[in-house]
Structure formats: C-alpha cells, structure tokens
Design a protein around this motif. Structure first.
Motif, PDB file in Angstrom:
ATOM      1  N   VAL A  30      14.362   4.801 -30.075  1.00 15.25           N
ATOM      2  CA  VAL A  30      13.375   3.816 -30.529  1.00 15.25           C
ATOM      3  C   VAL A  30      14.056   2.667 -31.274  1.00 15.25           C
ATOM      4  CG1 VAL A  30      11.416   3.451 -32.074  1.00 15.25           C
ATOM      5  CG2 VAL A  30      11.493   5.472 -30.618  1.00 15.25           C
ATOM      6  N   VAL A  31      14.998   3.042 -32.116  1.00 15.30           N
ATOM      7  CA  VAL A  31      15.688   2.009 -32.900  1.00 15.30           C
ATOM      8  C   VAL A  31      16.421   1.046 -31.980  1.00 15.30           C
ATOM      9  CG1 VAL A  31      17.496   1.598 -34.604  1.00 15.30           C
ATOM     10  CG2 VAL A  31      15.934   3.526 -34.892  1.00 15.30           C
ATOM     11  N   VAL A  32      17.103   1.624 -30.997  1.00 13.01           N
ATOM     12  CA  VAL A  32      17.854   0.775 -30.058  1.00 13.01           C
ATOM     13  C   VAL A  32      16.908  -0.161 -29.331  1.00 13.01           C
ATOM     14  CG1 VAL A  32      19.214   0.801 -27.936  1.00 13.01           C
ATOM     15  CG2 VAL A  32      19.764   2.384 -29.778  1.00 13.01           C
ATOM     16  N   LYS A  33      15.781   0.372 -28.898  1.00 10.37           N
ATOM     17  CA  LYS A  33      14.835  -0.479 -28.176  1.00 10.37           C
ATOM     18  C   LYS A  33      14.293  -1.580 -29.081  1.00 10.37           C
ATOM     19  CE  LYS A  33      11.027  -0.716 -25.034  1.00 10.37           C
ATOM     20  NZ  LYS A  33      10.325  -0.050 -23.960  1.00 10.37           N
ATOM     21  N   ARG A  34      14.026  -1.238 -30.329  1.00  8.23           N
ATOM     22  CA  ARG A  34      13.525  -2.272 -31.243  1.00  8.23           C
ATOM     23  C   ARG A  34      14.566  -3.376 -31.463  1.00  8.23           C
ATOM     24  NH1 ARG A  34      10.178   1.542 -35.469  1.00  8.23           N
ATOM     25  NH2 ARG A  34       8.346   1.746 -34.156  1.00  8.23           N
ATOM     26  N   ILE A  35      15.799  -2.952 -31.523  1.00  4.64           N
ATOM     27  CA  ILE A  35      16.859  -3.971 -31.636  1.00  4.64           C
ATOM     28  C   ILE A  35      16.831  -4.869 -30.399  1.00  4.64           C
ATOM     29  CG2 ILE A  35      19.366  -4.335 -31.682  1.00  4.64           C
ATOM     30  CD1 ILE A  35      19.593  -1.700 -33.258  1.00  4.64           C
ATOM     31  N   GLY A  36      16.659  -4.243 -29.247  1.00  2.00           N
ATOM     32  CA  GLY A  36      16.589  -5.012 -28.004  1.00  2.00           C
ATOM     33  C   GLY A  36      15.439  -5.995 -28.005  1.00  2.00           C
ATOM     34  N   LEU A  37      14.276  -5.531 -28.458  1.00  2.92           N
ATOM     35  CA  LEU A  37      13.111  -6.423 -28.509  1.00  2.92           C
ATOM     36  C   LEU A  37      13.350  -7.580 -29.484  1.00  2.92           C
ATOM     37  CD1 LEU A  37      10.210  -3.792 -28.461  1.00  2.92           C
ATOM     38  CD2 LEU A  37      10.861  -5.371 -26.627  1.00  2.92           C
ATOM     39  N   ALA A  38      13.986  -7.254 -30.593  1.00  6.02           N
ATOM     40  CA  ALA A  38      14.277  -8.303 -31.578  1.00  6.02           C
ATOM     41  C   ALA A  38      15.208  -9.364 -30.967  1.00  6.02           C
ATOM     42  CB  ALA A  38      14.919  -7.680 -32.820  1.00  6.02           C
ATOM     43  N   MET A  39      16.169  -8.908 -30.192  1.00  7.11           N
ATOM     44  CA  MET A  39      17.080  -9.861 -29.546  1.00  7.11           C
ATOM     45  C   MET A  39      16.328 -10.740 -28.541  1.00  7.11           C
ATOM     46  SD  MET A  39      20.670  -7.976 -28.818  1.00  7.11           S
ATOM     47  CE  MET A  39      21.713  -7.415 -30.134  1.00  7.11           C
ATOM     48  N   MET A  40      15.412 -10.128 -27.821  1.00  8.93           N
ATOM     49  CA  MET A  40      14.652 -10.907 -26.849  1.00  8.93           C
ATOM     50  C   MET A  40      13.746 -11.917 -27.537  1.00  8.93           C
ATOM     51  SD  MET A  40      13.987  -7.750 -24.273  1.00  8.93           S
ATOM     52  CE  MET A  40      13.175  -8.600 -22.992  1.00  8.93           C
ATOM     53  N   LEU A  41      13.204 -11.516 -28.681  1.00 10.28           N
ATOM     54  CA  LEU A  41      12.393 -12.457 -29.459  1.00 10.28           C
ATOM     55  C   LEU A  41      13.266 -13.605 -29.964  1.00 10.28           C
ATOM     56  CD1 LEU A  41       9.679 -13.179 -30.777  1.00 10.28           C
ATOM     57  CD2 LEU A  41      10.356 -11.790 -32.749  1.00 10.28           C
ATOM     58  N   LEU A  42      14.458 -13.258 -30.424  1.00 13.66           N
ATOM     59  CA  LEU A  42      15.392 -14.291 -30.883  1.00 13.66           C
ATOM     60  C   LEU A  42      15.686 -15.283 -29.753  1.00 13.66           C
ATOM     61  CD1 LEU A  42      17.462 -15.522 -32.875  1.00 13.66           C
ATOM     62  CD2 LEU A  42      19.114 -13.824 -32.088  1.00 13.66           C
ATOM     63  N   LEU A  98      19.304  -3.180 -23.870  1.00  6.34           N
ATOM     64  CA  LEU A  98      18.997  -2.172 -24.887  1.00  6.34           C
ATOM     65  C   LEU A  98      17.632  -1.535 -24.644  1.00  6.34           C
ATOM     66  CD1 LEU A  98      20.305  -3.839 -28.193  1.00  6.34           C
ATOM     67  CD2 LEU A  98      21.446  -2.228 -26.686  1.00  6.34           C
ATOM     68  N   VAL A  99      16.762  -2.294 -24.021  1.00  6.18           N
ATOM     69  CA  VAL A  99      15.422  -1.777 -23.739  1.00  6.18           C
ATOM     70  C   VAL A  99      15.458  -0.793 -22.579  1.00  6.18           C
ATOM     71  CG1 VAL A  99      13.162  -2.467 -22.818  1.00  6.18           C
ATOM     72  CG2 VAL A  99      14.191  -3.742 -24.710  1.00  6.18           C
ATOM     73  N   TRP A 100      16.290  -1.093 -21.591  1.00  2.75           N
ATOM     74  CA  TRP A 100      16.385  -0.211 -20.439  1.00  2.75           C
ATOM     75  C   TRP A 100      17.092   1.097 -20.821  1.00  2.75           C
ATOM     76  CZ3 TRP A 100      18.474  -4.686 -16.924  1.00  2.75           C
ATOM     77  CH2 TRP A 100      17.402  -5.517 -16.573  1.00  2.75           C
ATOM     78  N   ARG A 101      17.043   2.030 -19.897  1.00  4.92           N
ATOM     79  CA  ARG A 101      17.717   3.299 -20.105  1.00  4.92           C
ATOM     80  C   ARG A 101      18.731   3.514 -18.984  1.00  4.92           C
ATOM     81  NH1 ARG A 101      17.533   4.252 -24.633  1.00  4.92           N
ATOM     82  NH2 ARG A 101      17.840   6.464 -24.350  1.00  4.92           N
ATOM     83  N   GLY A 102      19.757   4.298 -19.260  1.00  5.09           N
ATOM     84  CA  GLY A 102      20.687   4.669 -18.192  1.00  5.09           C
ATOM     85  C   GLY A 102      22.092   4.161 -18.441  1.00  5.09           C
ATOM     86  N   THR A 103      23.053   4.844 -17.845  1.00  2.00           N
ATOM     87  CA  THR A 103      24.461   4.502 -18.080  1.00  2.00           C
ATOM     88  C   THR A 103      24.874   3.209 -17.388  1.00  2.00           C
ATOM     89  OG1 THR A 103      25.042   5.870 -16.195  1.00  2.00           O
ATOM     90  CG2 THR A 103      25.150   6.903 -18.365  1.00  2.00           C
ATOM     91  N   PHE A 104      24.116   2.808 -16.366  1.00  2.00           N
ATOM     92  CA  PHE A 104      24.475   1.595 -15.617  1.00  2.00           C
ATOM     93  C   PHE A 104      24.516   0.362 -16.513  1.00  2.00           C
ATOM     94  CE2 PHE A 104      20.604  -0.912 -15.464  1.00  2.00           C
ATOM     95  CZ  PHE A 104      19.680  -0.011 -15.986  1.00  2.00           C
ATOM     96  N   ARG A 105      23.793   0.435 -17.640  1.00  4.39           N
ATOM     97  CA  ARG A 105      23.678  -0.741 -18.512  1.00  4.39           C
ATOM     98  C   ARG A 105      25.018  -1.209 -19.047  1.00  4.39           C
ATOM     99  NH1 ARG A 105      20.011   1.268 -23.143  1.00  4.39           N
ATOM    100  NH2 ARG A 105      21.402   3.037 -22.915  1.00  4.39           N
ATOM    101  N   LEU A 106      25.948  -0.267 -19.211  1.00  4.92           N
ATOM    102  CA  LEU A 106      27.247  -0.648 -19.782  1.00  4.92           C
ATOM    103  C   LEU A 106      27.952  -1.661 -18.885  1.00  4.92           C
ATOM    104  CD1 LEU A 106      28.474   2.831 -21.050  1.00  4.92           C
ATOM    105  CD2 LEU A 106      27.632   0.911 -22.416  1.00  4.92           C
ATOM    106  N   TRP A 107      27.818  -1.480 -17.557  1.00  4.83           N
ATOM    107  CA  TRP A 107      28.446  -2.447 -16.636  1.00  4.83           C
ATOM    108  C   TRP A 107      27.823  -3.830 -16.788  1.00  4.83           C
ATOM    109  CZ3 TRP A 107      32.855  -1.116 -14.719  1.00  4.83           C
ATOM    110  CH2 TRP A 107      33.135   0.239 -14.506  1.00  4.83           C
ATOM    111  N   GLY A 108      26.515  -3.825 -16.951  1.00  3.30           N
ATOM    112  CA  GLY A 108      25.823  -5.110 -17.068  1.00  3.30           C
ATOM    113  C   GLY A 108      26.070  -5.817 -18.375  1.00  3.30           C
TER     114      GLY A 108
END
Lengths: 295, 226
Positions: free
Chosen positions: B119-131, B168-178
């Motif tokens: 949840v914390v990670v996702k909230r950080i992600g949302l905050a970044m998107m808001l920024l 940060l909002v998405w889930r899965g290991t593939f995100r590291l490549w992106g």
C-alpha cells in the motif's frame, strides 16, 4: 615565437565583445615603439608571418541557439560588431551544437566578409568519419575552405592530423592545429607539439589557470607555433567573481577600463611577441597579481 | 573511451539557461493547446491508477507509451537536439521505453494494479503521478515564466516522474526493466539542471531514487498479487 589569439566567449553579447576588442586596441595604444593606429592589435602567425587580430570570437555556448531566429539574429549583430571593429578569427566546433550553423547563418547575412579567418575543429573518431565531419562543417559555415582546422581535444589525433596535412598539401586548408581545454592531457599535448608539424595550438589560459606557462607556452615559442587561448574568462566565472569590485588604479595604467579588458590584457601581455614595454607591463601584472587573490 | 573520461559534466552543457528557456517557450507556443489535453491525460492516468479495473493498467500503459513517443519526437528530436546533440540518443531511449510500454499495454491483463499489497509503495506511486500533473507549477519555483512551464506528456521530466509512479502502482517483476530508462533519464535531467544552476535540480533524481528503492524493497518483501 608564438603568436596569440584569444577567443573570447561573449556571454553578454555585443557589449563584452566590443569591450574585448577595445582592450585589444588599448593594448596596441600602449606599444612603446609605435604611434597609435586604428584597429585592433595584430600578431603574427609564426609559420607564415600572416597577421591576425589578437582577439577572436569564440562560439562555445553563446552561438548554440538552435533554430531560434531571434537569438540567431542577436548572434548576427555580435558578428557584425566584431567585423566592424576589425575582428577576423571566428572559432567553432562540431561539438558546439548548432554553433556552426549559426555562424553560417551570420556569415550569409553579412554577405561573407572577406576578412574572415575561419577556424573550426574535427571532433570524432576515425579518419573517414573525420573527413565527413569536416565537409559537413564547411557546408554549415557556407565557405569554400577553412583557414584553420584543429583536432578537438586530441580525439583520434593521429588519424585527423594525417587528413589535415593532406588537405593542406592539396590547398584545401591553410593551417593545422590541435586543441585542449581545462588542462586536459597536457603531457600528450606536449608530445604532439614536439613531434608533429603544427601551425596552431589552442589551450586554456587565463589569470587563474596558468599551468600552460610552465611547459606548453615555452614549447610553442620554441617550435614556432601560434597559440589560441580559450576560456579567457573561465566561461564567465572570473567576470562574475569580480563583478561589483572596483578596478585597481594600476589596471588603468595597463590600459584596461573594465575587468574583462583587464583579464584579456593579462593574456595578451603574457605571450610574445612583445617589445620592452610589453615586458614591463607583464612584470607589473606579475608583481601585482597577488592582490587579485584577495578579491 | 579514455578520451571521454577526460570530460567533466559541465563540459557537456553546451547551451545557456536563456537559450533553453527560449526553447521551452517556443515549443509551448507551437504545441498549444495540447497542454489542456496533456493535463486531462495526466488526470486520467491518476484516476486509472486509483481504480482496480481490469483495463486500467492497459490504458495507463497506452497513455504513457503515447506520451513517451510524443516527447521523443516532438521535443527531443525536433527541438532539443538543435542545441544538444546528445538529445538524439535520449530520443532513442524514449522510443525504446515507449515500445516497452506498448508491450505492457498489450499484455495488460496480466499486469494488475493492487491496493492490498504494498500500500505504501502504491501511495508513493500515486503521489508521483500527482506531482507529474501539477509539475507545471514548478516553473514558479524555478523562476521561469509560465510560458516555459513543463507539462506531462509534452516534456521529459513530468513524463519520467509519472512513469515511475505508474511502475510503483503496477505489480510484478517486469517493472524493474521498465524503470531503467526513466531512472537514468531522471539522473541525466538532474545533472543538466544542476549545471544550469536551476532550483529544484534535485527533484527528478530524488524521485528516481525513491522509485528505485521502493521497487527494490517491494520486489524483496512482497509477493506479487493477482
């Protein structure tokens, strides 16, 4: 003997350029042997004896204005002012973004002043790519040939010097040089100066960065290589540090009416050829330079 | 290679702050009124990120891919490269990221968003998107006129930050490549801003650092949820 041309990057545009050229003219006025004469101070290129004004026009950052026509036209006005006060040497490089294109734009607007002394660089790896780059640069400038081509920061210098020598022999180039800046690769630079036939070198030299005084400037004198000085104002840092501080009285004695003139005057006075009066001025700088550290 | 190591960061700053400011101004004038559309897209991205609907990730990836492609061609290639030759290489990296996002959009059903884990990670992600959406406001802090404001989808920095947020909002290991291209571009952007002596030069690199840490911690501590 070594000759000198200072390529001043004119961060504040026309005003500083005119100041620089005025400093050059002021320096001329101080020559003990001659009466005042119009135009900027001239110095000789040792390999041919050809004389060029000792203050040139650098294009690093200042001429990289992209396709902005307003800023391009400002650069044209700087070039117009430069030629109007007797300037000749303009120096650029493929590394400088759109600077070459902007110089070409300016030269076309000014109907290609015949007094132009065109100095550019080759900055790429490999001989074939170097030849392609030189041709592209020539087209960007819109000139039939360059007066001076330099190997920029010694990149692939063996390949490019061979190309430049061949161009010179074929009559497609008048002078050959190498460059460095900010004290990079000075040992290798010296080795090339000592072993290769060069007309020009270009190094960083100013009232603070004086490493070249130890070996490179004496070697240039010994080998008869002309010297172009870059970063005379440390990309404006020196001017900013001195801004608002009063110019000392003895700077007026040396013919400088502003810090930028003073800084250029220092460089021009430090490098031969110069008469006894010039040496005296140089000693004054040496004796009093310590005061600057307190500034 | 050794020849390149001779250079310092400031040696690659080949334009003045004034020229860069004028470039932004002319670009913004040329693409107006796309800014309105860009802000709406940024808000849509945020709304999609909050939802857990099946198509949300697909649509987010498609929006981001379009943004990266636009920035690559319209800004980096057509504008910025005129004063910075390195921008052509950055444009290629942007196109590569856009293609990667398109692939994510294609595979979206297997790329869920999740509130329940991290949840914390996702909230950080949302905050970044808001920024990223309100990023034009940073023009004030940078002392730039409004005409030089940077918008999500039109300029690199807010697009980078929005993408890191989405990762940060998405889930899965593939995100590291992106994350590789956005993180590197954030560092490069911060370095450029720093050499230009701009306020907030730290912003993009700090966002990249936060996203990197969050992604790594998330990867190490949480099991991807479906």
């Amino acid at each position: 003997m070594a000759s000198i041309c200072v390529t001043a990057c004119i961060n504040s545009g026309r005003r500083r350029l005119l100041g620089a050229m005025a400093a050059s003219a002021a320096a001329l006025a101080m020559r003990p042997s001659g009466a005042l004469q119009a135009g900027p101070l001239l110095k000789s290129i040792p390999s041919t004896g050809e004389q060029i004004p000792c203050v040139g026009l650098g294009t690093w950052i200042t001429f990289n204005v992209g396709n902005d026509t307003v800023l391009r036209d400002e650069c044209v006005e700087v070039m117009r002012a430069f030629f109007a006060v007797g300037g000749r040497l303009i120096d650029s490089s493929p590394m400088y973004g759109s600077a070459q294109e902007v110089v070409g734009y300016g030269l076309a607007k000014l109907e290609r002043p015949p007094v132009l002394f065109s100095a550019d660089k080759v900055w790429t790896s490999g001989a074939d790519e170097g030849r392609r780059q030189v041709e592209l640069s020539r087209r960007l400038w819109g000139i039939p040939r360059f007066d001076l081509l330099q190997v920029h920061n010694l990149l692939s210098w063996e390949d490019h010097l061979a190309t430049l020598h061949a161009m010179k022999e074929a009559g497609n180039l008048r002078y050959i040089g190498i460059t460095t800046s900010e004290g990079r690769r000075h040992k290798e630079f010296e080795r090339i100066m000592a072993t290769q036939a060069l007309d020009f070198i270009q190094v960083t030299y100013n009232i603070v960065d004086r490493e070249v005084e130890q070996r490179i400037l004496p070697l240039a004198r010994e080998r008869g290589i002309a010297v172009i000085v870059n970063r005379p104002f440390q990309q404006g840092t020196l001017i900013r540090r001195l801004e608002g501080k009063p110019l000392p009285e003895w700077a007026h004695e040396a013919g400088a009416r502003s810090w930028s003139q003073f800084i250029l005057k220092f460089i021009v006075c430090r490098i031969p050829p110069c008469g006894p009066g010039w040496r005296l001025t140089s000693r004054r700088f040496d004796v009093r330079l310590a005061r600057l550290s307190a500034v | 290679m050794s020849a390149w190591l001779d250079y310092r960061l400031s040696d690659f700053l080949m334009f003045s702050p004034r020229v860069y400011g004028r470039l932004l101004e002319l670009y913004n004038a040329a693409v107006w009124p796309l800014h309105v559309f860009a802000v709406l897209l940024g808000l849509a991205l945020l709304v999609l990120a909050v939802r857990e609907a099946g198509n949300a990730a697909r649509m987010m990836a498609a929006i981001l891919a379009a943004a990266w492609m636009w920035v690559a061609v319209a800004f980096l290639h057509q504008r910025y490269a005129s004063i910075n030759w390195a921008a052509e290489y950055v444009a290629i990296a942007f196109i590569a990221e856009a293609l990667w996002l398109l692939r994510v959009a294609w595979r979206a059903p297997s790329v869920p968003t999740c509130w329940k884990g991290g949840v914390v990670v996702k909230r950080i992600g949302l905050a970044m998107m808001l920024l990223a959406v309100v990023y034009p406001l940073t023009a004030m802090a940078k002392g730039r006129p409004w005409l030089q404001a940077e918008f999500f989808g039109l300029m690199p920095d807010p697009t980078l930050i929005a993408t890191l947020g989405a990762l940060l909002v998405w889930r899965g290991t593939f995100r590291l490549w992106g994350a590789i291209v956005p993180v590197l571009c954030c560092v490069a952007s911060g370095a450029t801003s720093w050499t230009l002596d701009e306020p907030l030069a730290w912003l993009a690199p700090v966002m990249a650092m936060i996203a990197s840490v969050a992604l790594i911690v998330d990867r190490l501590t949480l099991t991807p949820r479906r």
